[in-house]
Design an enzyme around this catalytic site. Structure first.
Site, PDB file in Angstrom:
ATOM      1  N   ASN A   9       0.873  -1.181   0.000  1.00 20.63           N
ATOM      2  CA  ASN A   9       0.000   0.000   0.000  1.00 20.63           C
ATOM      3  C   ASN A   9       0.905   1.225   0.000  1.00 20.63           C
ATOM      4  O   ASN A   9       1.459   1.591   1.030  1.00 20.63           O
ATOM      5  CB  ASN A   9      -0.899  -0.035   1.243  1.00 20.63           C
ATOM      6  CG  ASN A   9      -1.736   1.232   1.381  1.00 20.63           C
ATOM      7  OD1 ASN A   9      -1.790   2.063   0.464  1.00 20.63           O
ATOM      8  ND2 ASN A   9      -2.398   1.376   2.524  1.00 20.63           N
ATOM      9  N   LYS A  11       0.171   4.212  -0.289  1.00 14.72           N
ATOM     10  CA  LYS A  11      -0.461   5.417   0.295  1.00 14.72           C
ATOM     11  C   LYS A  11      -0.212   6.617  -0.627  1.00 14.72           C
ATOM     12  O   LYS A  11      -0.127   6.441  -1.841  1.00 14.72           O
ATOM     13  CB  LYS A  11       0.029   5.632   1.733  1.00 14.72           C
ATOM     14  CG  LYS A  11      -0.132   4.341   2.571  1.00 14.72           C
ATOM     15  CD  LYS A  11       0.059   4.541   4.043  1.00 14.72           C
ATOM     16  CE  LYS A  11      -0.114   3.194   4.755  1.00 14.72           C
ATOM     17  NZ  LYS A  11      -0.028   3.282   6.206  1.00 14.72           N
ATOM     18  N   HIS A  95      -9.420   1.190   5.014  1.00  7.62           N
ATOM     19  CA  HIS A  95      -8.127   1.400   5.674  1.00  7.62           C
ATOM     20  C   HIS A  95      -8.318   2.331   6.862  1.00  7.62           C
ATOM     21  O   HIS A  95      -9.126   3.258   6.817  1.00  7.62           O
ATOM     22  CB  HIS A  95      -7.102   1.990   4.690  1.00  7.62           C
ATOM     23  CG  HIS A  95      -5.721   1.937   5.242  1.00  7.62           C
ATOM     24  ND1 HIS A  95      -5.250   2.886   6.127  1.00  7.62           N
ATOM     25  CD2 HIS A  95      -4.727   1.026   5.093  1.00  7.62           C
ATOM     26  CE1 HIS A  95      -4.021   2.543   6.483  1.00  7.62           C
ATOM     27  NE2 HIS A  95      -3.674   1.432   5.876  1.00  7.62           N
ATOM     28  N   GLU A  97      -6.696   4.722   7.881  1.00  3.47           N
ATOM     29  CA  GLU A  97      -6.503   6.157   7.581  1.00  3.47           C
ATOM     30  C   GLU A  97      -7.759   6.761   6.978  1.00  3.47           C
ATOM     31  O   GLU A  97      -8.017   7.957   7.125  1.00  3.47           O
ATOM     32  CB  GLU A  97      -5.270   6.332   6.674  1.00  3.47           C
ATOM     33  CG  GLU A  97      -3.996   6.109   7.470  1.00  3.47           C
ATOM     34  CD  GLU A  97      -2.834   5.509   6.699  1.00  3.47           C
ATOM     35  OE1 GLU A  97      -2.857   5.544   5.450  1.00  3.47           O
ATOM     36  OE2 GLU A  97      -1.909   4.996   7.359  1.00  3.47           O
ATOM     37  N   GLU A 167      -4.993  -4.819  10.732  1.00  4.69           N
ATOM     38  CA  GLU A 167      -3.983  -3.778  10.902  1.00  4.69           C
ATOM     39  C   GLU A 167      -4.240  -3.023  12.204  1.00  4.69           C
ATOM     40  O   GLU A 167      -5.064  -2.106  12.243  1.00  4.69           O
ATOM     41  CB  GLU A 167      -4.036  -2.786   9.735  1.00  4.69           C
ATOM     42  CG  GLU A 167      -3.774  -3.400   8.375  1.00  4.69           C
ATOM     43  CD  GLU A 167      -3.241  -2.375   7.369  1.00  4.69           C
ATOM     44  OE1 GLU A 167      -2.144  -2.595   6.859  1.00  4.69           O
ATOM     45  OE2 GLU A 167      -3.904  -1.364   7.130  1.00  4.69           O
ATOM     46  N   GLY A 173       2.867   2.530  10.708  1.00  8.50           N
ATOM     47  CA  GLY A 173       3.784   3.650  10.504  1.00  8.50           C
ATOM     48  C   GLY A 173       4.515   4.072  11.771  1.00  8.50           C
ATOM     49  O   GLY A 173       5.128   5.129  11.813  1.00  8.50           O
ATOM     50  N   SER A 212       3.825  -1.920  10.271  1.00  7.90           N
ATOM     51  CA  SER A 212       5.278  -1.976  10.455  1.00  7.90           C
ATOM     52  C   SER A 212       5.874  -3.337  10.128  1.00  7.90           C
ATOM     53  O   SER A 212       6.873  -3.742  10.729  1.00  7.90           O
ATOM     54  CB  SER A 212       5.662  -1.522  11.873  1.00  7.90           C
ATOM     55  OG  SER A 212       5.246  -0.168  12.079  1.00  7.90           O
ATOM     56  N   GLY A 233       3.062  -0.983   4.216  1.00  6.57           N
ATOM     57  CA  GLY A 233       3.123   0.436   3.888  1.00  6.57           C
ATOM     58  C   GLY A 233       4.546   0.839   3.564  1.00  6.57           C
ATOM     59  O   GLY A 233       5.052   0.605   2.462  1.00  6.57           O
ATOM     60  N   GLY A 234       5.230   1.452   4.536  1.00  7.29           N
ATOM     61  CA  GLY A 234       6.556   2.022   4.317  1.00  7.29           C
ATOM     62  C   GLY A 234       7.537   1.098   3.610  1.00  7.29           C
ATOM     63  O   GLY A 234       8.237   1.517   2.674  1.00  7.29           O
TER      64      GLY A 234
HETATM   65  P1  13P Z   1       3.265   0.540   7.592  1.00  9.85           P
HETATM   66  O1  13P Z   1       3.785  -0.759   7.001  1.00  9.85           O
HETATM   67  O2  13P Z   1       3.971   1.741   7.057  1.00  9.85           O
HETATM   68  O3  13P Z   1       3.179   0.482   9.078  1.00  9.85           O
HETATM   69  O4  13P Z   1       1.746   0.676   7.050  1.00  9.85           O
HETATM   70  C1  13P Z   1       0.884  -0.398   7.164  1.00  9.85           C
HETATM   71  C2  13P Z   1      -0.361  -0.078   6.437  1.00  9.85           C
HETATM   72  O5  13P Z   1      -1.120   0.795   6.830  1.00  9.85           O
HETATM   73  C3  13P Z   1      -0.644  -0.819   5.202  1.00  9.85           C
HETATM   74  O6  13P Z   1      -1.938  -0.592   4.752  1.00  9.85           O
END
Ligand code: 13P
Length: 250
Positions: A9, A11, A95, A97, A167, A173, A212, A233-234
């Site tokens: 993802n 983002k 999600h 967010e 999640e 993050g 993470s 994510g990251g």
């Molecule tokens: P991180 O891997 O950056 O923690 O993000 C996870 C996420 O929200 C994937 O949708």
């Protein structure tokens, strides 16, 4: 029996230039990923570009969100059929967010889930608790509520063509990953909760962990019996890291 799926993802990150570099790196290394299905979810603005860059590879395409409506006067929104035009296979719905920053309700997320399936896409339904909800001991209740919003409206069988991503919001993050045991406990709860309505749907359902996850901790998380992949994510923004997670899936 459940093929692991590692999805990135991205983002709201990247530029046309950086995503071209990222996809090129993924294409170079994808042949060393054995068992996992690999998918990328770029920002909507780059779906067309990524779609054409990954044509002919085993990398699947996903979107980060879609409208609950099929078409019409919804300025700024993107329909499931539009995502189909760019060969999307997956779309993330709910999600954290979008739930917590954009205020999406369980009901709206359920409608988006249904809109995705109506368009022939596979929704990745995100669920997970806030830190204060974990501290209050209501993690399971929160996940159940978020899943029940879909199954109460449309029946448990809709989960057959879907993926759930657990999640925990406090792990997203933050660099604070859930321990393999913490994650496995919630994954097992989710599968059991669905099994109480339909055992075979629960047995076939892929449940990803997200929060993470990185090249260093992926193998231990993915080794848990009810963890069937990751939503990254990251660490999905660097080809080497994302590919290492894919290889960690076995
Ligand atoms: P991180 O891997 O950056 O923690 O993000 C996870 C996420 O929200 C994937 O949708």
């Amino acid at each position: 029996m459940r093929q692991p799926i590692i999805a990135g993802n991205w983002k709201m990150n990247g530029s046309l230039e950086s995503i071209r570099t990222l996809v090129s790196g993924l294409k170079d290394g994808i042949r060393d990923v054995n068992s996992a299905e690999m998918a990328v979810c770029p920002p909507a603005a780059y779906l067309a570009e990524v779609s054409s860059l990954i044509t002919g590879t085993t990398i699947a395409l996903g979107a980060q969100d879609l409208s609950n409506a099929a078409s019409g006067a919804y300025t700024g929104e993107i329909s499931g059929d539009m995502l189909n035009d760019f060969n999307c296979k997956y779309v993330i719905v709910g999600h954290s967010e979008r739930r917590n920053i954009r205020g999406e309700s369980d009901e709206l997320v359920a409608e988006k889930f249904k809109a995705a399936q109506d368009a022939g896409l596979t929704p990745i339904l995100c669920v997970g608790e806030l830190l204060e909800e974990r501290e209050d001991g209501i993690t399971e209740a929160v996940c159940a509520r978020q899943i029940d919003a879909v199954t109460d409206a449309y029946g448990v069988s809709v989960l057959e063509n879907s993926i759930i991503a657990y999640e925990p919001v406090w792990a997203i993050g933050t660099g604070k990953t859930a321990t393999p045991e913490q994650a496995q406990d919630v994954h097992a709860f989710i599968r059991g909760h669905i099994a109480s309505q339909d055992q075979s749907v629960a047995d076939g359902l892929r449940i990803q962990y997200g929060g993470s996850m990185n090249a260093g901790n992926a193998a231990e998380l993915l080794a848990q019996p009810d963890i069937d992949g990751g939503l990254i994510g990251g660490a999905s923004l660097k080809a080497d890291d994302f590919l290492a997670i894919g290889r960690a899936a076995g």
